[in-house]
Design an enzyme around this catalytic site. Sequence first.
Site, short mmCIF file in Angstrom:
data_model
loop_
_atom_site.label_atom_id
_atom_site.label_comp_id
_atom_site.label_asym_id
_atom_site.label_seq_id
_atom_site.Cartn_x
_atom_site.Cartn_y
_atom_site.Cartn_z
N HIS A 149 -4.38 -35.71 52.41
CA HIS A 149 -5.08 -36.98 52.27
C HIS A 149 -4.11 -38.10 52.68
O HIS A 149 -2.95 -38.10 52.24
CB HIS A 149 -5.55 -37.17 50.83
CG HIS A 149 -6.41 -38.38 50.69
ND1 HIS A 149 -7.72 -38.40 51.11
CD2 HIS A 149 -6.14 -39.62 50.23
CE1 HIS A 149 -8.23 -39.61 50.90
NE2 HIS A 149 -7.29 -40.36 50.36
N ILE A 183 -16.04 -29.25 49.92
CA ILE A 183 -16.02 -27.78 49.88
C ILE A 183 -16.96 -27.29 48.79
O ILE A 183 -16.83 -27.70 47.63
CB ILE A 183 -14.58 -27.28 49.62
CG1 ILE A 183 -13.61 -27.85 50.66
CG2 ILE A 183 -14.51 -25.76 49.62
CD1 ILE A 183 -13.90 -27.52 52.09
C1 GAR Z 1 -5.43 -37.21 58.87
O1 GAR Z 1 -4.82 -38.46 58.79
C2 GAR Z 1 -5.79 -36.71 57.49
O2 GAR Z 1 -4.88 -37.12 56.51
C3 GAR Z 1 -7.13 -37.37 57.29
O3 GAR Z 1 -7.77 -37.26 58.52
C4 GAR Z 1 -6.79 -37.32 59.56
C5 GAR Z 1 -7.06 -36.18 60.52
O4 GAR Z 1 -6.28 -36.30 61.68
N1 GAR Z 1 -7.86 -36.70 56.23
C6 GAR Z 1 -8.67 -37.35 55.40
O5 GAR Z 1 -8.88 -38.56 55.48
C7 GAR Z 1 -9.32 -36.48 54.34
N2 GAR Z 1 -9.96 -37.27 53.34
P1 GAR Z 1 -6.17 -35.09 62.71
O6 GAR Z 1 -7.59 -34.61 63.01
O7 GAR Z 1 -5.53 -35.69 63.93
O8 GAR Z 1 -5.33 -34.01 62.10
#
Ligand code: GAR
Length: 189
Positions: A103, A87
């Site tokens: 996260h 961001i």
């Molecule tokens: C989730 O597991 C979230 O915690 C992770 O991406 C995935 C998105 O899933 N975020 C990160 O790794 C941020 N660093 P989604 O698109 O099905 O909600």
Amino acid sequence: MKRLSIFVSGNGTNLQRIAEYFLEDWDVKIENVVCNNPKAYAIERAKKLDIPVRMITKKDFNSEAFVQELQSLKIDLIVLAGFLWKIPENLVKAFPKRIVNIHPALLPKYGGKGFYGEHVHEAVVAAKEVQSGITVHYVNELYDSGEIILQARVSLDENETPDSLAAKIHQLEQAYFPVAIEQVLLSQN
Ligand code: GAR
């Protein structure tokens, strides 16, 4: 009325859950979904949920006009739900304590650049950690290092794989992320 903007880059399971959680809550509205990836399945989900989608390029994203666009929509909280760009500082400054991220690990471990999605679970399993979890936190100018709002944990089994851990983390995200968002909204003045 609290207005959310949800930023996504991928599948959008968190977006879906958040939208369903607040569906009958007339005090919370998802004003838009902001997406940086034209191939993200989250776009289909947003369309089915009847939420306007704002596709962004890097140039849009770093512009002052984008900040103004969110301000003119009177956004109370930006929710990063699997959004993979850092961001920019002007956006963080314009929305102090008004941007939250999820996260898929117990920060400060397994955070920072390159740690996202399955890469996190691979690293956690490779390190033979006995537990992992999720962290919901405020967003500051650095990756994954703002004040923590909520953490929830799971144990790893001896034969845990990145995929089986991902499924456990998914359950935690579905259970806790909307609740954490609700807490933040209630704490806002
Ligand atoms: C989730 O597991 C979230 O915690 C992770 O991406 C995935 C998105 O899933 N975020 C990160 O790794 C941020 N660093 P989604 O698109 O099905 O909600």
